[in-house]
Scaffold this motif. Sequence first.
Motif, short mmCIF file in Angstrom:
data_model
loop_
_atom_site.label_atom_id
_atom_site.label_comp_id
_atom_site.label_asym_id
_atom_site.label_seq_id
_atom_site.Cartn_x
_atom_site.Cartn_y
_atom_site.Cartn_z
N GLU A 46 53.99 21.41 48.14
CA GLU A 46 53.99 20.52 47.16
C GLU A 46 54.57 19.50 47.30
O GLU A 46 55.49 18.99 47.94
CB GLU A 46 54.59 21.39 46.00
CG GLU A 46 56.29 21.36 46.10
CD GLU A 46 56.81 22.21 44.82
OE1 GLU A 46 56.30 22.27 43.93
OE2 GLU A 46 58.14 22.24 44.82
N GLN A 47 53.91 18.27 46.55
CA GLN A 47 54.17 16.84 46.85
C GLN A 47 54.27 16.23 45.38
O GLN A 47 53.43 16.63 44.49
CB GLN A 47 53.31 16.16 47.68
CG GLN A 47 53.17 16.73 49.08
CD GLN A 47 54.35 16.46 49.84
OE1 GLN A 47 55.42 15.61 49.69
NE2 GLN A 47 54.70 17.32 50.86
N ASN A 48 54.93 14.85 45.25
CA ASN A 48 55.01 14.24 44.22
C ASN A 48 53.98 13.26 44.20
O ASN A 48 53.28 13.05 45.27
CB ASN A 48 56.08 13.83 43.80
CG ASN A 48 56.73 12.73 44.86
OD1 ASN A 48 55.81 12.05 45.48
ND2 ASN A 48 58.09 12.48 45.08
N ASP A 81 60.52 18.37 38.56
CA ASP A 81 61.96 18.44 38.98
C ASP A 81 62.61 17.01 38.76
O ASP A 81 62.51 15.71 39.32
CB ASP A 81 61.78 18.43 40.70
CG ASP A 81 63.25 18.57 41.54
OD1 ASP A 81 63.96 18.79 40.87
OD2 ASP A 81 63.01 18.19 42.64
N GLY A 82 63.42 16.96 37.69
CA GLY A 82 64.09 15.72 37.10
C GLY A 82 63.01 15.00 36.51
O GLY A 82 62.37 15.43 35.69
#
Length: 119
Positions: A46-48, A81-82
């Motif tokens: 997974e990546q942003n 995530d935040g």
Amino acid sequence: MTTPSEKKTHSELERPNEVFELAAELFRILSTPMRLKIVSCLRDGEQNVSYLLSKIETTQPNMSQHLNTLYKSGVLGRRRDGVQILYRIVDERVAELCRAVCTQVANQEQKQAAPRHDS
């Protein structure tokens, strides 16, 4: 001797029409180079969005549109995530399909580009 009409049909053709419709829908979803690049980029985990933009040349709105299409179709999952949203491949079969097709195309391109030595 059997005639062509008596030959057994391919087992794939014996599958319900729904299978072909779902496969065609998956190919439609993956039919843009940008989406193939996104899936390829997410094969390692997974990546942003920032990471994806650093690897794939496009605008943030364009990336978001493609990510949303892949998410809505069930190809990708996401979690917060935040302040970041992380994307991941939900179904490894999609990643394998992408890898297999792109590898096959690249291999064919290499064969066609290789100089021929006629004896």
